[in-house]
Scaffold this motif. Structure first.
Motif, PDB file in Angstrom:
ATOM      1  N   VAL A 135      29.045 -14.367 -55.635  1.00 51.53           N
ATOM      2  CA  VAL A 135      27.979 -15.062 -54.854  1.00 51.53           C
ATOM      3  C   VAL A 135      28.164 -14.879 -53.404  1.00 51.53           C
ATOM      4  CG1 VAL A 135      26.851 -17.399 -54.169  1.00 51.53           C
ATOM      5  CG2 VAL A 135      27.363 -16.804 -56.437  1.00 51.53           C
ATOM      6  N   GLN A 136      29.431 -14.954 -52.950  1.00 52.75           N
ATOM      7  CA  GLN A 136      29.694 -14.744 -51.289  1.00 52.75           C
ATOM      8  C   GLN A 136      29.646 -13.145 -51.241  1.00 52.75           C
ATOM      9  OE1 GLN A 136      30.396 -17.259 -49.089  1.00 52.75           O
ATOM     10  NE2 GLN A 136      30.024 -18.411 -50.783  1.00 52.75           N
ATOM     11  N   ASP A 137      29.640 -12.532 -51.971  1.00 56.62           N
ATOM     12  CA  ASP A 137      29.617 -10.938 -52.000  1.00 56.62           C
ATOM     13  C   ASP A 137      28.167 -10.782 -51.821  1.00 56.62           C
ATOM     14  OD1 ASP A 137      32.435 -10.347 -52.014  1.00 56.62           O
ATOM     15  OD2 ASP A 137      32.108  -9.609 -54.048  1.00 56.62           O
ATOM     16  N   ARG A 138      27.120 -11.502 -52.554  1.00 53.87           N
ATOM     17  CA  ARG A 138      25.908 -11.083 -52.359  1.00 53.87           C
ATOM     18  C   ARG A 138      25.294 -11.759 -51.165  1.00 53.87           C
ATOM     19  NH1 ARG A 138      27.752  -9.547 -56.267  1.00 53.87           N
ATOM     20  NH2 ARG A 138      27.989  -7.837 -54.873  1.00 53.87           N
ATOM     21  N   ILE A 139      25.861 -12.829 -50.669  1.00 54.75           N
ATOM     22  CA  ILE A 139      25.596 -13.330 -49.280  1.00 54.75           C
ATOM     23  C   ILE A 139      25.656 -12.529 -48.086  1.00 54.75           C
ATOM     24  CG2 ILE A 139      25.982 -14.956 -47.757  1.00 54.75           C
ATOM     25  CD1 ILE A 139      26.341 -17.102 -50.236  1.00 54.75           C
ATOM     26  N   LYS A 140      27.142 -11.879 -48.479  1.00 55.65           N
ATOM     27  CA  LYS A 140      27.281 -10.684 -47.089  1.00 55.65           C
ATOM     28  C   LYS A 140      26.722  -9.681 -47.251  1.00 55.65           C
ATOM     29  CE  LYS A 140      32.163 -12.204 -47.243  1.00 55.65           C
ATOM     30  NZ  LYS A 140      33.573 -11.984 -47.369  1.00 55.65           N
ATOM     31  N   GLU A 141      26.204  -8.957 -48.437  1.00 57.23           N
ATOM     32  CA  GLU A 141      25.413  -8.139 -48.525  1.00 57.23           C
ATOM     33  C   GLU A 141      23.983  -8.209 -47.601  1.00 57.23           C
ATOM     34  OE1 GLU A 141      24.913  -6.778 -52.550  1.00 57.23           O
ATOM     35  OE2 GLU A 141      27.152  -6.081 -52.573  1.00 57.23           O
ATOM     36  N   ILE A 178      25.059 -21.985 -61.092  1.00 62.39           N
ATOM     37  CA  ILE A 178      25.583 -21.526 -59.709  1.00 62.39           C
ATOM     38  C   ILE A 178      24.650 -20.520 -59.074  1.00 62.39           C
ATOM     39  CG2 ILE A 178      27.627 -20.492 -58.665  1.00 62.39           C
ATOM     40  CD1 ILE A 178      29.211 -22.195 -60.983  1.00 62.39           C
ATOM     41  N   VAL A 179      24.516 -19.474 -59.795  1.00 65.03           N
ATOM     42  CA  VAL A 179      23.805 -18.054 -59.340  1.00 65.03           C
ATOM     43  C   VAL A 179      22.521 -18.375 -59.204  1.00 65.03           C
ATOM     44  CG1 VAL A 179      25.996 -16.740 -59.960  1.00 65.03           C
ATOM     45  CG2 VAL A 179      24.079 -16.859 -61.568  1.00 65.03           C
ATOM     46  N   GLY A 180      21.772 -19.224 -59.921  1.00 63.27           N
ATOM     47  CA  GLY A 180      20.476 -19.099 -59.833  1.00 63.27           C
ATOM     48  C   GLY A 180      19.447 -18.112 -60.846  1.00 63.27           C
ATOM     49  N   LEU A 181      20.099 -17.617 -61.584  1.00 61.01           N
ATOM     50  CA  LEU A 181      19.564 -16.161 -62.449  1.00 61.01           C
ATOM     51  C   LEU A 181      19.543 -17.058 -63.795  1.00 61.01           C
ATOM     52  CD1 LEU A 181      21.673 -13.305 -61.153  1.00 61.01           C
ATOM     53  CD2 LEU A 181      19.351 -14.186 -60.446  1.00 61.01           C
ATOM     54  N   LYS A 182      18.626 -16.213 -64.860  1.00 58.96           N
ATOM     55  CA  LYS A 182      18.432 -16.465 -66.130  1.00 58.96           C
ATOM     56  C   LYS A 182      19.570 -15.821 -66.801  1.00 58.96           C
ATOM     57  CE  LYS A 182      13.571 -16.873 -65.984  1.00 58.96           C
ATOM     58  NZ  LYS A 182      12.186 -16.472 -66.449  1.00 58.96           N
ATOM     59  N   ASN A 213      36.256 -19.126 -59.991  1.00 55.35           N
ATOM     60  CA  ASN A 213      36.493 -18.119 -58.917  1.00 55.35           C
ATOM     61  C   ASN A 213      35.998 -16.977 -58.722  1.00 55.35           C
ATOM     62  OD1 ASN A 213      38.142 -20.424 -58.164  1.00 55.35           O
ATOM     63  ND2 ASN A 213      40.199 -19.487 -58.428  1.00 55.35           N
ATOM     64  N   GLN A 214      35.803 -16.229 -59.620  1.00 55.15           N
ATOM     65  CA  GLN A 214      35.252 -14.935 -59.797  1.00 55.15           C
ATOM     66  C   GLN A 214      33.600 -14.892 -59.574  1.00 55.15           C
ATOM     67  OE1 GLN A 214      36.266 -12.684 -63.324  1.00 55.15           O
ATOM     68  NE2 GLN A 214      38.658 -12.618 -62.708  1.00 55.15           N
ATOM     69  N   VAL A 215      32.960 -16.048 -60.078  1.00 52.07           N
ATOM     70  CA  VAL A 215      31.360 -16.090 -59.940  1.00 52.07           C
ATOM     71  C   VAL A 215      31.309 -16.520 -58.430  1.00 52.07           C
ATOM     72  CG1 VAL A 215      29.633 -17.708 -60.585  1.00 52.07           C
ATOM     73  CG2 VAL A 215      31.230 -16.836 -62.456  1.00 52.07           C
ATOM     74  N   ASN A 216      31.958 -17.321 -57.983  1.00 58.15           N
ATOM     75  CA  ASN A 216      31.834 -17.859 -56.594  1.00 58.15           C
ATOM     76  C   ASN A 216      32.178 -16.592 -55.577  1.00 58.15           C
ATOM     77  OD1 ASN A 216      31.098 -20.528 -57.074  1.00 58.15           O
ATOM     78  ND2 ASN A 216      33.402 -21.174 -57.139  1.00 58.15           N
ATOM     79  N   ALA A 217      33.076 -15.919 -55.884  1.00 61.78           N
ATOM     80  CA  ALA A 217      33.197 -14.605 -55.342  1.00 61.78           C
ATOM     81  C   ALA A 217      32.154 -13.794 -55.158  1.00 61.78           C
ATOM     82  CB  ALA A 217      34.558 -13.847 -55.637  1.00 61.78           C
TER      83      ALA A 217
END
Length: 81
Positions: A70-76, A32-36, A64-68
């Protein structure tokens, strides 16, 4: 013609409805997050990633926490641009 009625306790999901939470493993989180894995564990140690949920020997995460997160990183990233 028979009309179908929803069963008690069964809900129809609309697009704006938040789906029930689900626990996912580290492999799914990395997808989901694209990280190792090592990066995810580093972020957890720095308290910059959602906390793990231990279930026996398994390490799980709230989707839900992981998706949130990701959304926070997108907003940043949008604020920086």
């Amino acid at each position: 013609m028979t009309h179908l009625r929803p069963l008690p306790g069964v809900y129809r999901w609309e697009k704006s409805t938040v789906l029930p939470d689900k626990l996912i493993d580290l492999r799914e989180v990395c997808g989901i997050v694209g990280l190792k894995k090592s990066t995810v564990y580093s972020l957890i140690a720095e308290q910059r990633f959602p906390r793990i949920i231990k279930c026996g020997r398994k390490t799980l995460f709230s989707v839900n926490q992981v998706n949130a997160w990701v959304q926070d990183r997108i907003k940043e990233s949008e604020l920086v641009t």
